[in-house]
Design a protein around this motif. Structure first.
Motif, short mmCIF file in Angstrom:
data_model
loop_
_atom_site.label_atom_id
_atom_site.label_comp_id
_atom_site.label_asym_id
_atom_site.label_seq_id
_atom_site.Cartn_x
_atom_site.Cartn_y
_atom_site.Cartn_z
N LEU A 13 0.76 -1.27 -0.12
CA LEU A 13 -0.04 -0.06 -0.16
C LEU A 13 0.81 1.34 0.00
O LEU A 13 0.53 2.23 -0.85
CB LEU A 13 -0.99 -0.17 1.31
CG LEU A 13 -1.92 -1.01 1.14
CD1 LEU A 13 -2.88 -1.27 2.61
CD2 LEU A 13 -3.15 -0.50 -0.01
N LEU A 14 1.88 1.25 0.70
CA LEU A 14 2.75 2.48 0.70
C LEU A 14 3.31 2.38 -0.76
O LEU A 14 3.53 3.73 -1.28
CB LEU A 14 4.01 2.02 1.61
CG LEU A 14 4.01 2.49 3.03
CD1 LEU A 14 5.27 2.71 3.74
CD2 LEU A 14 3.46 4.04 3.19
N GLY A 15 3.86 1.52 -1.36
CA GLY A 15 4.19 1.64 -2.61
C GLY A 15 3.02 2.38 -3.63
O GLY A 15 3.52 2.98 -4.57
N LYS A 16 1.78 1.94 -3.52
CA LYS A 16 0.84 2.38 -4.28
C LYS A 16 0.60 3.94 -3.71
O LYS A 16 0.38 4.90 -4.86
CB LYS A 16 -0.55 1.85 -3.91
CG LYS A 16 -0.71 0.39 -4.21
CD LYS A 16 -2.02 -0.15 -4.03
CE LYS A 16 -1.94 -1.64 -4.76
NZ LYS A 16 -3.03 -2.35 -4.27
N VAL A 17 0.81 4.49 -2.53
CA VAL A 17 1.04 5.81 -2.34
C VAL A 17 1.94 6.48 -3.10
O VAL A 17 2.18 7.61 -3.77
CB VAL A 17 1.20 6.14 -0.65
CG1 VAL A 17 1.37 7.38 -0.55
CG2 VAL A 17 0.01 5.56 0.00
N ALA A 18 3.26 5.95 -3.21
CA ALA A 18 4.42 6.63 -3.89
C ALA A 18 4.07 6.80 -5.24
O ALA A 18 4.31 7.86 -5.79
CB ALA A 18 5.65 5.77 -3.70
N GLY A 23 6.31 9.56 -5.97
CA GLY A 23 7.50 9.21 -5.10
C GLY A 23 7.40 9.85 -3.72
O GLY A 23 6.95 11.06 -3.50
N PRO A 24 8.16 9.39 -2.91
CA PRO A 24 8.63 10.02 -1.56
C PRO A 24 9.00 11.48 -1.63
O PRO A 24 9.60 11.90 -2.77
CB PRO A 24 9.50 9.15 -0.53
CG PRO A 24 9.35 7.81 -1.56
CD PRO A 24 9.19 8.12 -3.04
N ARG A 25 8.93 12.30 -0.64
CA ARG A 25 9.54 13.71 -0.60
C ARG A 25 10.63 13.55 0.36
O ARG A 25 10.64 12.89 1.22
CB ARG A 25 8.28 14.68 -0.46
CG ARG A 25 7.35 14.91 -1.45
CD ARG A 25 7.72 15.20 -2.81
NE ARG A 25 6.59 15.55 -3.88
CZ ARG A 25 6.07 15.01 -4.41
NH1 ARG A 25 6.20 13.65 -4.27
NH2 ARG A 25 5.02 15.27 -5.37
N ARG A 26 11.15 14.79 0.38
CA ARG A 26 11.94 15.12 1.73
C ARG A 26 11.90 16.43 1.93
O ARG A 26 11.55 17.28 1.36
CB ARG A 26 13.81 15.23 0.91
CG ARG A 26 14.41 13.73 0.91
CD ARG A 26 15.63 13.77 0.59
NE ARG A 26 16.31 12.49 0.67
CZ ARG A 26 16.35 11.25 -0.03
NH1 ARG A 26 15.70 11.42 -1.39
NH2 ARG A 26 17.08 10.11 0.01
#
Length: 242
Positions: A13-18, A23-26
């Motif tokens: 599910l985290l992969g689907k969020v990404a 993609g992840p932010r900083r």
């Protein structure tokens, strides 16, 4: 379903969020002008570390905000507390206030322990109410460490989900946060996705942080409710890029 199966679903599910948000932010590249959801749950990831059986970055902190009735804190408000001060701060640019962010406090504690800096930062664990010196002098004393904490946290990739319910201890945000922490924690559980030897949290004075592999203390010894993953999946579908 086993805990490992539920962890696999959580990370899927985290992969689907990404994928949904690009993609992840900083935090070092984020601002309050971005279109953040008003309320949500966030997940910090450890750079360079992945799960034991995949290349998925592992989660090292789960958090939310506004779980007290009447609270008006937004998702960005909480992320900004972790971010610290910006370049425009005349007194302490790129510092921060660890007394307003437990995440910053815990990271600072681990840095102090790792590099034996206890004498340099004797008041780090103290609340303002227990410090009888001038606050500005304490802030000046702690500034270098606050900068180090800012550098560390701003480099952590993170993801989030949009959960715009009313502030309450019974909110879906609190439910997702508490159960995600319990699922990810290795305290008193079979170790899944062991943490690398160099992970800064291993220097924490908190047993809960060292054993759980998370920058969290609350809920690391709780039992998780697998049904939270369905609520999490619904939140993923509502999440859009900022």
């Amino acid at each position: 379903m086993s805990r490992r199966d539920d962890l696999d679903r959580f990370y899927d599910l985290l992969g689907k969020v990404a994928a949904r948000v690009g993609g992840p932010r900083r935090l070092k590249r984020c601002t309050g002008y971005m279109d953040w959801p008003d309320r949500g749950v966030y997940f910090f990831l450890e750079p360079g570390e992945s799960r034991s059986e995949s290349d998925q970055s592992r989660v090292t902190r789960v958090g939310t905000h506004a779980v007290s009735t009447g609270s008006g804190t937004s998702l960005w408000d909480r992320l900004k507390q972790h971010y610290g001060t910006g370049s425009g701060s005349s007194d302490h640019p790129h510092g921060g206030n660890h007394r307003g962010s437990v995440y910053r406090k815990r990271v600072g504690e681990a840095i102090i322990a790792k590099y034996d800096l206890h004498e340099e930062y004797p008041a780090w664990d103290d609340r303002w109410s227990s410090i009888d010196r001038d606050r500005s002098a304490v802030r000046d004393e702690e500034y270098i460490l606050e900068r180090r904490v800012s550098t560390y946290i701003r480099e952590q990739p993170f993801l989030w989900v949009d959960v715009d319910d009313e502030p309450s201890a019974d909110s879906d945000r609190a439910y997702i946060e508490q159960n995600a922490i319990a699922l990810l924690s290795n305290v008193a559980e079979e170790t899944v996705d062991p943490r690398a030897d160099g992970w800064l949290g291993k220097y924490s004075r908190s047993r809960e942080i060292r054993e759980s592999g998370l920058w969290n203390v609350n809920h690391v010894e709780d039992e998780y409710d697998p049904a939270f993953l369905d609520v999490f999946a619904d939140a993923v579908k509502r999440t859009t890029p900022p």
